[in-house]
Design an enzyme around this catalytic site. Structure first.
Site, short mmCIF file in Angstrom:
data_model
loop_
_atom_site.label_atom_id
_atom_site.label_comp_id
_atom_site.label_asym_id
_atom_site.label_seq_id
_atom_site.Cartn_x
_atom_site.Cartn_y
_atom_site.Cartn_z
N ARG A 187 0.82 -1.23 0.00
CA ARG A 187 0.00 0.00 0.00
C ARG A 187 0.84 1.27 0.00
NH1 ARG A 187 -2.37 -3.60 -0.94
NH2 ARG A 187 -4.35 -4.35 -0.15
N SER A 210 -10.77 0.25 2.92
CA SER A 210 -10.07 0.12 4.21
C SER A 210 -9.58 1.49 4.68
CB SER A 210 -8.85 -0.79 4.07
OG SER A 210 -9.25 -2.03 3.57
N GLU A 266 -5.12 4.86 5.57
CA GLU A 266 -4.84 4.54 4.16
C GLU A 266 -5.23 5.67 3.20
OE1 GLU A 266 -5.75 0.50 2.52
OE2 GLU A 266 -6.62 1.66 0.88
C1 FAD Z 1 -15.40 0.27 -1.65
C2 FAD Z 1 -13.90 0.42 -1.85
C3 FAD Z 1 -13.10 -0.71 -1.93
C4 FAD Z 1 -11.71 -0.59 -2.10
N1 FAD Z 1 -10.97 -1.74 -2.17
C5 FAD Z 1 -9.62 -1.64 -2.32
C6 FAD Z 1 -8.82 -2.84 -2.38
O1 FAD Z 1 -9.32 -3.96 -2.35
N2 FAD Z 1 -7.48 -2.69 -2.51
C7 FAD Z 1 -6.88 -1.46 -2.59
O2 FAD Z 1 -5.65 -1.40 -2.70
N3 FAD Z 1 -7.62 -0.32 -2.55
C8 FAD Z 1 -8.96 -0.38 -2.41
N4 FAD Z 1 -9.72 0.76 -2.36
C9 FAD Z 1 -9.06 2.08 -2.45
C10 FAD Z 1 -9.08 2.72 -3.87
O3 FAD Z 1 -10.10 2.19 -4.66
C11 FAD Z 1 -7.74 2.56 -4.61
O4 FAD Z 1 -6.69 3.10 -3.84
C12 FAD Z 1 -7.76 3.23 -5.99
O5 FAD Z 1 -6.57 2.94 -6.69
C13 FAD Z 1 -7.94 4.75 -5.93
O6 FAD Z 1 -8.16 5.20 -7.26
P1 FAD Z 1 -8.82 6.60 -7.57
O7 FAD Z 1 -8.73 6.82 -9.04
O8 FAD Z 1 -10.15 6.68 -6.96
O9 FAD Z 1 -7.78 7.57 -6.83
P2 FAD Z 1 -8.12 8.90 -6.01
O10 FAD Z 1 -8.85 8.54 -4.76
O11 FAD Z 1 -8.76 9.91 -6.91
O12 FAD Z 1 -6.65 9.38 -5.63
C14 FAD Z 1 -5.86 8.65 -4.72
C15 FAD Z 1 -4.45 9.25 -4.74
O13 FAD Z 1 -3.87 9.03 -6.02
C16 FAD Z 1 -3.50 10.28 -6.63
N5 FAD Z 1 -3.75 10.13 -8.07
C17 FAD Z 1 -4.87 9.68 -8.68
N6 FAD Z 1 -4.69 9.59 -10.01
C18 FAD Z 1 -3.42 10.02 -10.25
C19 FAD Z 1 -2.61 10.17 -11.42
N7 FAD Z 1 -3.05 9.85 -12.64
N8 FAD Z 1 -1.35 10.67 -11.29
C20 FAD Z 1 -0.86 11.00 -10.07
N9 FAD Z 1 -1.56 10.86 -8.92
C21 FAD Z 1 -2.82 10.37 -9.01
C22 FAD Z 1 -4.37 11.33 -5.97
O14 FAD Z 1 -3.75 12.62 -6.04
C23 FAD Z 1 -4.43 10.78 -4.55
O15 FAD Z 1 -3.25 11.12 -3.87
C24 FAD Z 1 -11.11 0.70 -2.20
C25 FAD Z 1 -11.93 1.83 -2.12
C26 FAD Z 1 -13.31 1.70 -1.96
C27 FAD Z 1 -14.17 2.95 -1.90
#
Ligand code: FAD
Length: 338
Positions: free
Chosen positions: A164, A237, A333
């Protein structure tokens, strides 16, 4: 390019926190992205990159430029004999990408089906589930460097991908925009490793199932333990599983005969943050509009109208309760945006 001022970010984060961004820019291309970054630098405005908003915690109104990476939706495939190189743009929906790979007969990402968010965010915290991490298949990322406004590739070994965590999350947050991600996937093999829960869900002959049957099984297993963020605001999480040293492990063993713990390199142990919360806090514990999920103690839930500050305070309370009972520190996280 679309720009809006004083835009509510409520529908752009899965916690459903209602704060405003001074500017929200939707970048549809690399050139638009560069223009926005130059503009922000000229005005000395802070910048935050936003994917699907499924791993962020918005603490208050954001006084800078939020860049929504909606463009960059291309996917290219290239055969290299027994494996394939697949490059996906940062704005591609992660679960849609996993499904696309499974339908194309390309193996490696099935266990990560159903994770919300975008391809560009997947390396940020090295997303993982059911024994697989994105690091297992990732070979590089294409970035735009905010310091130099140049575009280049970072190979896997430069990304410091750990549990992570990555160079993007802890070491240089918001320095690089990830433009696309390069994966190496295999053609379908019958002997892929499957997590026990997924094997059980698949029933008889799990190894003979198609990749799309496996991704569907993974989503069913996930849906049983995770609420849909559209119904109950959450970011998955809320804490990562803590990794502790042998002394801490010994102290815990002296008090508890059974608890989940996984051996790590260097004599360290990974504990279950969910188990620690379950032991330290009452089931369904709630303070006003924020609480833990009744079936999954790792999920902090916005029961409606909670502010980022309330969610942060609730998380802090959980950290103190767990520390008081176990002397183990929980680390949050989701990325906090202030
Ligand atoms: C119901 C649920 C279940 C989940 N299950 C898991 C799981 O099983 N495993 C897991 O690891 N995570 C899980 N997550 C967490 C999440 O889905 C992941 O971390 C996912 O990769 C976040 O993607 P996002 O596009 O929504 O990022 P965001 O939430 O929009 O951003 C997260 C971070 O990434 C940065 N970021 C986003 N895109 C870019 C880019 N292109 N370039 C540079 N920085 C960027 C943002 O600035 C921020 O710091 C879960 C979340 C939810 C709500």
């Amino acid at each position: 390019m679309k720009i809006s001022f004083q835009q509510s970010l409520q529908r752009f984060n899965t916690f459903g926190v209602d704060v405003r961004a001074h500017m929200l820019c939707k970048a549809d291309s690399y050139n638009e992205l560069r223009k926005i970054l130059k503009f922000a630098e000229h005005r000395a405005l802070p910048v935050f990159f936003l994917g699907g908003g499924s791993n962020i915690l918005l603490a208050r109104d954001y006084g800078g430029v939020v860049i929504l990476l909606e463009g960059l939706m291309d996917i290219d495939l290239c055969s290299m004999g027994s494996h394939w190189l697949v490059r996906a743009g940062a704005g591609v929906n992660w679960d849609g990408f996993v499904q696309y790979c499974a339908q194309s007969g390309l193996q490696g990402l099935e266990a990560l089906a159903g994770i919300p968010g975008t391809v560009g965010a997947a390396p940020i915290q090295n997303i993982g589930a059911y024994g697989t991490e994105v690091a297992d298949c990732l070979i590089g990322v294409e970035v735009l460097d905010r310091l130099t406004l140049t575009r280049y590739w970072l190979p896997r070994h430069a990304l410091e991908l750990r549990y992570r965590d990555s160079v993007f999350k802890s070491r240089h947050p918001q320095r690089w925009v990830i433009l696309s991600v390069l994966f190496q996937l295999r053609e379908r093999e019958t002997c892929a490793q499957l997590d026990a829960k997924v094997r059980e869900e698949l029933g008889d002959h799990p190894q003979a199932r198609s990749l799309t049957e496996i991704t569907s099984a993974v989503r069913r297993v996930r849906n049983r333990r995770l609420p849909e963020p559209g119904h109950l605001g959450n970011a998955g999480s809320f804490f990562v599983n803590p990794v502790v040293d042998a002394d801490c492990m010994e102290r815990l063993l002296a008090r508890y005969s059974q608890f989940p713990a996984y051996a790590q390199a260097g004599g360290r142990w990974k504990l279950s943050a969910g188990w620690l919360i379950q032991q330290g806090v009452a089931v369904g514990f709630r303070v006003s509009r924020v609480g833990i999920h009744t079936h999954n103690p790792l999920l902090v839930i916005n029961h409606g109208g909670a502010t980022g500050a309330e969610i942060i305070a609730f998380g802090g309370l959980l950290q103190r309760l767990v520390f008081a009972k176990f002397h183990v520190e929980l680390v949050r996280e989701p990325v906090c945006v202030e």
